[in-house]
Scaffold this active site. Structure first.
Site, PDB file in Angstrom:
ATOM      1  N   CYS A   4     -23.099   6.790  13.404  1.00  0.00           N
ATOM      2  CA  CYS A   4     -22.513   7.497  14.449  1.00  0.00           C
ATOM      3  C   CYS A   4     -22.956   6.650  15.850  1.00  0.00           C
ATOM      4  CB  CYS A   4     -22.684   9.205  14.665  1.00  0.00           C
ATOM      5  SG  CYS A   4     -24.394   9.396  14.456  1.00  0.00           S
TER       6      CYS A   4
ATOM      7  N   SER B 212     -27.445   8.363  12.457  1.00  0.00           N
ATOM      8  CA  SER B 212     -27.405   7.992  13.826  1.00  0.00           C
ATOM      9  C   SER B 212     -27.546   6.692  14.168  1.00  0.00           C
ATOM     10  CB  SER B 212     -28.430   8.873  14.563  1.00  0.00           C
ATOM     11  OG  SER B 212     -29.856   8.224  14.342  1.00  0.00           O
ATOM     12  N   ASP B 213     -26.918   6.306  15.184  1.00  0.00           N
ATOM     13  CA  ASP B 213     -27.502   4.922  15.512  1.00  0.00           C
ATOM     14  C   ASP B 213     -28.924   5.143  16.114  1.00  0.00           C
ATOM     15  OD1 ASP B 213     -27.689   2.243  16.596  1.00  0.00           O
ATOM     16  OD2 ASP B 213     -25.820   2.328  17.493  1.00  0.00           O
ATOM     17  N   TRP B 214     -29.610   4.056  16.242  1.00  0.00           N
ATOM     18  CA  TRP B 214     -31.210   4.092  16.774  1.00  0.00           C
ATOM     19  C   TRP B 214     -31.323   4.793  18.017  1.00  0.00           C
ATOM     20  CZ3 TRP B 214     -30.205   3.224  12.249  1.00  0.00           C
ATOM     21  CH2 TRP B 214     -31.008   2.708  11.261  1.00  0.00           C
TER      22      TRP B 214
ATOM     23  N   ALA C  41     -29.805   7.509  18.802  1.00  0.00           N
ATOM     24  CA  ALA C  41     -28.446   8.221  19.328  1.00  0.00           C
ATOM     25  C   ALA C  41     -28.184   9.777  19.273  1.00  0.00           C
ATOM     26  CB  ALA C  41     -27.226   7.574  18.773  1.00  0.00           C
TER      27      ALA C  41
END
Ligand SMILES: *[C@@H]1O[C@H](CO)[C@@H](O)[C@H](O)[C@H]1NC(C)=O
Ligand SMILES: *[C@@H]1O[C@H](CO)[C@@H](O)[C@H](O)[C@H]1NC(C)=O
Ligand SMILES: *[C@@H]1O[C@H](CO)[C@@H](O)[C@H](O)[C@H]1NC(C)=O
Ligand SMILES: *[C@@H]1O[C@H](CO)[C@@H](O)[C@H](O)[C@H]1NC(C)=O
Ligand SMILES: *[C@@H]1O[C@H](CO)[C@@H](O)[C@H](O)[C@H]1NC(C)=O
Ligand SMILES: *[C@@H]1O[C@H](CO)[C@@H](O)[C@H](O)[C@H]1NC(C)=O
Length: 724
Positions: free
Chosen positions: A218, A250-252, A254
């Site tokens: 995401c 998650s994106d880092w 995010a």
């Protein structure tokens, strides 16, 4: 003249690539995962789905290891174009170059090649492919993805996922969703209507899911005002409507909540900083906070069980339980301590990277000067983009490729390979191929136009190189904070091209670019050819020489529109806190068609050294099965063997509300000079449908459709109608 067939040579490459046994079905994977997760405590399940923290583990992300029952710390590693932060790996051609091949086989093999390197370095999860859109040509990370068309992006997504996962590595389709620019990426909301969401932005995720993709990431941005990693609506589309059975990471950084992200469908929090409180990024929403949230009743434990199940199922689906992923050989945050004993870069990979780059090179214009022949006895090579610079291998001065002093092989940011050593620069590749009878003159200082003029005049042919770069917003290069500030060439590119053309009647322009640029010099009478080499990866010079000397007949096609001027595009980088996708379905070429704007070079365009004719277009509708079969004869009437990319565009019935034409099929075929082949397409419900917002389903509109077969979106060769 019989040229090397890419299709043939890639067969040889496949033989050199060891394949892992076929993966398991989701059903089997879940049946293995369930008994394991059933034995786990709440804390163990939470640990499995939370990262161990940034910079303190070997990979860019590692989940916590679990003991009794045992489950390993899974290694998540960048990037979509190769193993980031490692030595002795291949810098593969970028996503946009892979898209330009319009070749499903090559896309698949690129996935295979990349994943072999990830696997052998001990990576469980490759953080790619990127399947966002080049909604605007300026978008900084557009080069990581596959261009402006959903059908093409979907095919690229599918093949890349299948290739990666054939090696037992989990692919991560990203970034979910509407993450199409860098400006304000953590604070702005991308807003799009339901139909456009389905027909464009969700489409490639649907194709990735159908292809068994086990991971989705995401995104940083918000969607309709809610952070993508806690957006109930879109995460539910992914899991319920598309039926995604893998995990959402998650994106880092995010993740912006504990309860909402968990309850709305995120499954893994990365990099998960709760165990590393000194870290500047210490926003620790999961870990102990997730356990607390279950205990205080705001997250149901069944949700946490589902998260852990999804992670374990992905692992079992890839058969990672059978020991195919060796111990991790990375040390992402201290490359001096990297274990180099594993050189995962094989000669087959080098050959494949070269073949992909050549297949993804687009010949935009050619008056016959190309291919170069043995009678060309002197060549002037002009422009910094033709040459290597030690800066490109300098992790301090050019961290994550955030610099543009020399030849451009990839953009900048996390979607890169850190040490692309060695890079074959264009000058080196051309020189090796040309042979000793050819005299070379060079000029590499783009600001010394006197030297450019002198060098240009000194040879039979002048080849002038220029580039345009972009990347991720955490680095600013020449004033560009990720997204490009303009669409002109970098480093005085237009001036060196004009100066070269003013001084040599046989000027060839070569461009390496992340996306479209403006070409004010395009009508200069001395410019005889334009080669669009995209972002070729480390084998740049070899691939370019293969195409320019005619060892490989060019067959790349533009995966996006090149406009005459920047203002012609249908969308711009949003500057406010709301980015409204007001162009709706009219993305890319669809906008140009609808508004009758002539592009400089249209979507799907690319020349060959030979000529193909199309005839006998036939269309048969099979109403009972809702399939339309289409066939057309293609004949190579020129003197070179080569590949043609046959493109199928659909014009939907008038009342369907679709753009004038949309790509719904393509096939790359190899035809020897003088021969012909029949190309066949099946249009199924997927290709024939539009998203009906009232009934919330895909429906085939009734009325008259037109099938348009062409060599580009603006070079339609045959048209037939059919009714549904
Ligand atoms: C979860 O991870 C933390 C940090 O590594 C560790 O201290 C804890 O023991 C782990 N809990 C379980 C149940 O494995
Ligand atoms: C955003 O909200 C609009 C209006 O409620 C809705 O039609 C659309 O589907 C939503 N889009 C996304 C991406 O959630
Ligand atoms: C829980 O989350 C908050 C932020 O909401 C953070 O300040 C805190 O450090 C977290 N607790 C732990 C134990 O990580
Ligand atoms: C429960 O705990 C979580 C994590 O610390 C916190 O974010 C949430 O606000 C708490 N909810 C209630 C109702 O206490
Ligand atoms: C790469 O691998 C070779 C062995 O194949 C080794 O000699 C070398 O040190 C490794 N590391 C680098 C940075 O090239
Ligand atoms: C566009 O941006 C590039 C890269 O920063 C720069 O080299 C060029 O001069 C800019 N063009 C214009 C017209 O400002």
């Amino acid at each position: 003249m019989h040229l090397c067939s890419i299709a043939f040579s890639s067969l040889l490459i496949v033989q050199g690539l060891s394949l892992v046994a076929a993966q398991r079905s989701w059903e089997e994977a879940y049946s293995l995962a369930r008994p394991l997760i059933d034995q786990m405590s709440l804390e163990q399940k939470v640990n499995m789905t939370t990262g161990m923290g940034w910079t303190i583990t070997p990979c860019v992300g590692n989940s916590h290891p679990i003991t009794n029952p045992d489950f390993p710390s899974m290694c998540y590693q960048d990037s979509p174009l190769g193993v980031r932060m490692a030595h002795n790996v291949t810098a593969w051609p970028a996503g946009i170059t892979a898209a330009a091949t319009f070749d499903r086989r090559i896309l698949n093999l690129r996935g295979v090649g990349m994943a072999q390197e990830f696997r052998e370095k001990g990576v469980h999860v490759q953080l790619g492919p990127a399947i966002n859109f080049m909604r605007t040509p300026q978008g900084g990370r557009g080069f990581e993805s596959f261009g402006e068309d959903p059908f093409l992006t979907g095919a690229c997504a599918s093949e890349t996922v299948i290739g990666i996962q054939s090696q037992g590595v989990i692919a991560t389709a990203k970034h979910f969703i509407l993450n199409d620019q860098e400006l304000n990426r953590n604070t702005a909301s991308s807003n799009v209507d339901d139909r456009t969401l389905h027909e464009i932005y969700l489409w490639p995720f649907a194709r990735a899911v159908e292809s068994g993709c086990a991971g989705v990431m995401c995104a940083y941005n918000l969607v309709n005002g809610s952070h993508a990693c806690e957006d109930k609506h879109t995460l539910s589309l992914l899991k319920n409507e598309l039926g995604f059975q893998g995990f959402v990471t998650s994106d880092w950084w995010a993740t912006h909540s504990t309860v909402e992200s968990a309850n709305h469908g995120m499954d893994v929090d990365m990099p998960g900083n709760d165990m590393n409180q000194d870290d500047p990024y210490s926003s620790s929403f999961w870990g102990r906070n997730l356990t607390k949230a279950v205990k205080n009743g705001s997250v149901d434990e069944t949700r946490v069980t589902d998260m852990a199940l999804r992670v374990a199922a992905a692992y079992f689906k890839m058969k990672q339980d059978t020991g195919i992923i060796p111990e991790t050989k990375l040390n992402s945050f201290d490359l001096t301590k990297v274990d180099d004993s594993v050189n995962v870069k094989t000669p087959q990979h080098t050959r494949l990277a070269r073949a992909i780059a050549a297949a993804g090179t687009v010949l935009l214009a050619n008056d016959g000067i190309l291919p170069l022949t043995r009678h060309d006895t002197s060549l002037s090579i002009i422009g910094s983009d033709a040459f290597m610079s030690p800066l490109l291998n300098d992790p301090e001065k050019c961290s994550d490729f955030g610099c543009d002093p020399a030849t451009l092989i990839q953009g900048w940011g996390s979607g890169t390979v850190t040490f692309a050593d060695p890079i074959i620069a264009p000058y080196q590749g051309l020189k090796e191929r040309a042979g000793s009878h050819v005299k070379f003159e060079t000029a590499r200082d783009n600001w010394d136009l006197d030297a450019v003029a002198k060098t240009a005049a000194a040879s039979d042919i002048a080849i002038v190189f220029a580039n345009a770069d972009s990347g991720e917003e955490y680095l600013t290069v020449d004033g560009n904070k990720g997204d490009r500030n303009n669409l002109t060439l970098w480093n005085n590119g237009d001036a060196i091209i004009t100066t070269t053309a003013n001084n040599n009647k046989n000027t060839i322009v070569v461009i390496h670019s992340v996306g479209a640029v403006t070409m004010p010099w395009i009508d200069h009478p001395n410019i005889k050819a334009v080669v669009w080499a995209n972002l070729p990866g480390e084998q740049s010079g070899h691939a370019l020489a293969d195409v320019m000397f005619g060892d490989i007949n060019p067959s790349g096609r533009l995966p996006y529109t090149i406009a005459k001027k920047a203002e012609d595009y249908g969308a711009v980088i949003g500057t406010g806190s709301n980015i409204d996708y007001t162009e709706k379905l009219l993305l890319g070429y669809r906008w140009f068609d609808e508004h009758k704007i002539d592009p400089l070079f249209p979507f799907g365009h690319g020349l060959s050294y030979t000529t193909f004719l199309y005839n006998d277009l036939e269309v048969h509708t099979h109403r009972a099965s809702e399939v339309v079969s289409v066939s057309v004869h293609v004949t190579n009437v020129g003197h070179f063997d080569g590949h043609e990319v046959v493109q199928l565009y659909l014009d939907f019935p008038d009342n369907a509300g679709e753009p004038p034409k949309v790509l719904r099929g393509f096939d790359k075929i190899y035809i020897r000079a003088g021969m012909n082949r029949k190309v066949h397409f099946d249009l199924t419900k997927t290709e024939l449908s539009i998203w009906d917002t009232d009934s919330q389903q895909w429906v085939i509109p009734s009325g008259t459709f037109r099938v348009m077969i062409g060599a580009s979106s603006r070079d339609i060769r045959a048209v037939r109608s059919f009714r549904m």
